[in-house]
Scaffold this motif. Structure first.
Motif, PDB file in Angstrom:
ATOM      1  N   ILE A   1      34.445  36.025  43.967  1.00 16.67           N
ATOM      2  CA  ILE A   1      34.859  34.774  43.319  1.00 16.67           C
ATOM      3  C   ILE A   1      33.708  33.778  43.366  1.00 16.67           C
ATOM      4  O   ILE A   1      33.425  33.081  42.387  1.00 16.67           O
ATOM      5  N   VAL A   2      33.019  33.716  44.513  1.00 18.71           N
ATOM      6  CA  VAL A   2      31.948  32.744  44.702  1.00 18.71           C
ATOM      7  C   VAL A   2      30.860  32.921  43.653  1.00 18.71           C
ATOM      8  O   VAL A   2      30.469  31.963  42.966  1.00 18.71           O
ATOM      9  N   TYR A   3      30.342  34.147  43.495  1.00 18.53           N
ATOM     10  CA  TYR A   3      29.196  34.301  42.590  1.00 18.53           C
ATOM     11  C   TYR A   3      29.593  34.185  41.126  1.00 18.53           C
ATOM     12  O   TYR A   3      28.829  33.641  40.319  1.00 18.53           O
ATOM     13  N   THR A   4      30.776  34.662  40.751  1.00 17.00           N
ATOM     14  CA  THR A   4      31.169  34.518  39.347  1.00 17.00           C
ATOM     15  C   THR A   4      31.487  33.060  39.009  1.00 17.00           C
ATOM     16  O   THR A   4      31.108  32.567  37.931  1.00 17.00           O
ATOM     17  N   LEU A   5      32.142  32.365  39.925  1.00 15.91           N
ATOM     18  CA  LEU A   5      32.465  30.956  39.688  1.00 15.91           C
ATOM     19  C   LEU A   5      31.193  30.118  39.614  1.00 15.91           C
ATOM     20  O   LEU A   5      31.042  29.269  38.729  1.00 15.91           O
ATOM     21  N   LEU A   6      30.279  30.363  40.529  1.00 15.76           N
ATOM     22  CA  LEU A   6      29.029  29.612  40.549  1.00 15.76           C
ATOM     23  C   LEU A   6      28.233  29.846  39.263  1.00 15.76           C
ATOM     24  O   LEU A   6      27.699  28.903  38.662  1.00 15.76           O
ATOM     25  N   SER A   7      28.169  31.088  38.820  1.00 18.16           N
ATOM     26  CA  SER A   7      27.458  31.404  37.583  1.00 18.16           C
ATOM     27  C   SER A   7      28.059  30.676  36.394  1.00 18.16           C
ATOM     28  O   SER A   7      27.355  30.086  35.565  1.00 18.16           O
TER      29      SER A   7
ATOM     30  N   VAL B   1      39.308  33.136  25.763  1.00 20.87           N
ATOM     31  CA  VAL B   1      38.277  33.949  26.417  1.00 20.87           C
ATOM     32  C   VAL B   1      38.459  33.904  27.929  1.00 20.87           C
ATOM     33  O   VAL B   1      38.311  34.919  28.624  1.00 20.87           O
ATOM     34  N   PHE B   2      38.776  32.732  28.455  1.00 24.50           N
ATOM     35  CA  PHE B   2      39.016  32.553  29.892  1.00 24.50           C
ATOM     36  C   PHE B   2      40.115  33.498  30.374  1.00 24.50           C
ATOM     37  O   PHE B   2      39.946  34.226  31.366  1.00 24.50           O
ATOM     38  N   ILE B   3      41.250  33.502  29.668  1.00 22.83           N
ATOM     39  CA  ILE B   3      42.380  34.341  30.077  1.00 22.83           C
ATOM     40  C   ILE B   3      42.014  35.820  29.971  1.00 22.83           C
ATOM     41  O   ILE B   3      42.314  36.621  30.864  1.00 22.83           O
ATOM     42  N   ARG B   4      41.353  36.197  28.861  1.00 20.65           N
ATOM     43  CA  ARG B   4      40.967  37.602  28.697  1.00 20.65           C
ATOM     44  C   ARG B   4      39.974  38.025  29.768  1.00 20.65           C
ATOM     45  O   ARG B   4      40.039  39.158  30.275  1.00 20.65           O
ATOM     46  N   SER B   5      39.075  37.123  30.140  1.00 17.49           N
ATOM     47  CA  SER B   5      38.077  37.467  31.145  1.00 17.49           C
ATOM     48  C   SER B   5      38.669  37.581  32.546  1.00 17.49           C
ATOM     49  O   SER B   5      38.126  38.300  33.385  1.00 17.49           O
ATOM     50  N   MET B   6      39.769  36.865  32.797  1.00 12.57           N
ATOM     51  CA  MET B   6      40.478  37.080  34.060  1.00 12.57           C
ATOM     52  C   MET B   6      40.866  38.547  34.191  1.00 12.57           C
ATOM     53  O   MET B   6      40.710  39.161  35.253  1.00 12.57           O
ATOM     54  N   PHE B   7      41.348  39.106  33.104  1.00 12.36           N
ATOM     55  CA  PHE B   7      41.735  40.513  33.068  1.00 12.36           C
ATOM     56  C   PHE B   7      40.524  41.428  33.200  1.00 12.36           C
ATOM     57  O   PHE B   7      40.488  42.329  34.061  1.00 12.36           O
ATOM     58  N   ILE B   8      39.495  41.205  32.374  1.00 10.08           N
ATOM     59  CA  ILE B   8      38.361  42.130  32.327  1.00 10.08           C
ATOM     60  C   ILE B   8      37.578  42.131  33.637  1.00 10.08           C
ATOM     61  O   ILE B   8      37.350  43.177  34.250  1.00 10.08           O
TER      62      ILE B   8
ATOM     63  N   VAL C   1      33.613  31.882  34.474  1.00 13.42           N
ATOM     64  CA  VAL C   1      34.604  31.221  35.334  1.00 13.42           C
ATOM     65  C   VAL C   1      35.964  31.891  35.170  1.00 13.42           C
ATOM     66  O   VAL C   1      36.720  32.043  36.140  1.00 13.42           O
ATOM     67  N   GLY C   2      36.272  32.334  33.947  1.00 17.27           N
ATOM     68  CA  GLY C   2      37.493  33.112  33.762  1.00 17.27           C
ATOM     69  C   GLY C   2      37.482  34.370  34.609  1.00 17.27           C
ATOM     70  O   GLY C   2      38.491  34.751  35.212  1.00 17.27           O
ATOM     71  N   GLY C   3      36.310  35.012  34.678  1.00 13.26           N
ATOM     72  CA  GLY C   3      36.186  36.192  35.534  1.00 13.26           C
ATOM     73  C   GLY C   3      36.392  35.860  37.004  1.00 13.26           C
ATOM     74  O   GLY C   3      37.024  36.623  37.749  1.00 13.26           O
ATOM     75  N   ALA C   4      35.866  34.711  37.429  1.00 14.07           N
ATOM     76  CA  ALA C   4      36.064  34.285  38.816  1.00 14.07           C
ATOM     77  C   ALA C   4      37.543  34.063  39.102  1.00 14.07           C
ATOM     78  O   ALA C   4      38.050  34.421  40.174  1.00 14.07           O
TER      79      ALA C   4
ATOM     80  N   LEU D   1      42.644  35.823  41.473  1.00 12.60           N
ATOM     81  CA  LEU D   1      44.027  36.267  41.328  1.00 12.60           C
ATOM     82  C   LEU D   1      44.252  37.604  42.024  1.00 12.60           C
ATOM     83  O   LEU D   1      45.203  37.758  42.813  1.00 12.60           O
ATOM     84  N   ILE D   2      43.387  38.569  41.754  1.00 11.58           N
ATOM     85  CA  ILE D   2      43.570  39.895  42.350  1.00 11.58           C
ATOM     86  C   ILE D   2      43.368  39.851  43.860  1.00 11.58           C
ATOM     87  O   ILE D   2      44.121  40.484  44.622  1.00 11.58           O
ATOM     88  N   THR D   3      42.382  39.080  44.316  1.00 13.07           N
ATOM     89  CA  THR D   3      42.164  38.945  45.763  1.00 13.07           C
ATOM     90  C   THR D   3      43.374  38.316  46.439  1.00 13.07           C
ATOM     91  O   THR D   3      43.805  38.757  47.511  1.00 13.07           O
ATOM     92  N   ALA D   4      43.953  37.294  45.811  1.00 15.66           N
ATOM     93  CA  ALA D   4      45.135  36.642  46.380  1.00 15.66           C
ATOM     94  C   ALA D   4      46.319  37.599  46.435  1.00 15.66           C
ATOM     95  O   ALA D   4      47.058  37.638  47.428  1.00 15.66           O
TER      96      ALA D   4
END
Length: 391
Positions: free
Chosen positions: A49-55, A216-223, A344-347, A352-355
């Protein structure tokens, strides 16, 4: 194709190869780190989460800075070099988890540079033909993403975790030098053209940016959320440390073909159409992957189709932006769609999955939750304004 255009495509493709080669490094290393004493899967998920969010958060800032300065080449080179330092720390992280944490921070910073700047360079150089150029360029990114898990796996098998990652660090440093020297003659434009980037956009562009960005944010959460844990998912099924790297390499070969194919579709049929088709295909193929995951050959095939569609975002989304926005706003628009939407969607997907794992959901159950998000994003695509035209 002019020689300067060919050089721009070749060197940015090398940069994309190296940059996207880092996207699956940490997901693969999760398999190795998770077997170390006192390193939990939830802790590693939190670091993803840290590296994807930061990016993602840094990308718009870098994109805005790049739009107002003629420093695209030094910025791309800097991003690749920072990624090399992240790999160095990942190697040393086998001694202490603290270095893994610092490495993920550097990885997030380094990954913030390439996509908005590289996409803008190609959009400016190739103009209306940028869809195909972005697709070819994206294919090299996909090759890097596909090959890197197997390269790392074989390096680790040959010379160990630390030695393998140190060797990879040296390759990235060398690539940094080649990229800088290869692109050093590229210039964005005159001072007057750069100054135009202080102009403001019409409100319709902001509406487009917000709606597309949300989807894109929602789709990237999935991908991204599922991709981060796919190696662990395969390990849980087949109990082999070598197999996840090979599986990811074979599976991500689909994206090598998908990038130029959907780059062409974007150029000929438009970004909105390409976004819809890739979203539908991503949902159906990933569902097949989950339902048939106990059959290795079929699951690899389904995952390859998934990456063929899902990992075509570079030519589809950035090609869509180049069809919609004024040229002087390419980089900053790219950075919001890519940095906030994709990254950020990926983060958020990783979070979500980590939680869910933290409250004892099974990994496959979290994948189904992520798939529901992809369905939601797909059915909302008709909300994107279809009348926005580039100036």
């Amino acid at each position: 194709m002019k020689s300067n255009d060919f050089r721009a495509l070749t060197i940015t493709s090398l940069a994309h190869f190296m940059n996207d080669g880092t996207l699956l490094i940490f997901p693969l290393l999760i398999v190795y780190y998770s077997t170390q004493e006192h390193i939990s899967l939830v802790f590693l998920g939190a670091l993803s989460i840290v590296y994807t969010l930061l990016s993602g958060l840094l990308s718009p800032l870098i994109g805005d800075f790049a739009d107002k300065h003629d420093l695209d080449v030094p910025l791309i080179s800097l991003g690749i070099f920072i990624e090399s330092m992240a790999i160095l720390l990942f190697a040393l992280g086998f001694f202490t988890p603290l270095l893994i944490v610092i490495g993920t921070v550097l990885l997030g910073i380094g990954q913030a540079f390439y996509h908005p700047i590289g996409g803008a360079i190609l959009s400016r150089v190739f103009g209306r033909s940028s869809g195909r150029a972005l697709g070819i360029n994206g294919a090299f990114g996909s090759i890097g993403r596909a090959l890197m898990p197997s390269i790392i796996t074989f390096l680790i098998l040959a010379i160990g975790e630390i030695g393998g990652l140190l060797s990879l660090t040296a390759v990235f440093v060398l690539a940094t030098v080649v990229i800088y020297l290869g692109l050093r003659e590229y210039k964005k434009g005159s001072i007057e053209e750069i100054r135009k980037r202080t102009e403001k956009l019409d409100k319709v562009f902001y509406k487009f940016l917000i709606i597309l960005g949300v989807l894109v944010f929602i789709r990237s959460m999935f991908i991204t959320g599922t991709t981060t844990f796919t190696g662990e998912f395969i390990y849980d099924i087949y109990h082999s440390k070598a197999l996840p790297g090979i599986f990811l390499t074979v599976g991500f070969l689909g994206s090598v073909l998908g990038q130029p194919v959907f780059g062409w579709v974007t150029e000929k049929k438009g970004g909105r159409f390409a976004f819809l088709i890739t979203s539908i295909l991503s949902v159906l193929s990933f569902l097949g992957f989950l339902l048939l995951s106990d059959n290795l050959i079929v699951s690899v095939l389904m995952y390859t189709i998934f990456t063929f569609a899902a990992y075509s975002s570079f030519p589809v989304l950035l090609g869509y932006v180049s069809q919609t926005f004024p040229k002087s706003f390419f980089t900053v628009a790219n950075s919001y769609i890519w940095g906030i939407g994709v990254t950020v969607g990926g983060a958020a997907g990783n979070a979500l999955i980590t939680a869910l794992l933290g409250v004892n959901f099974s990994l496959i159950s979290t994948f189904y939750v992520a798939l529901i998000l992809a369905v939601i994003s797909t059915v909302m695509i008709p909300l994107i304004p279809s009348k926005v035209k580039v100036n």
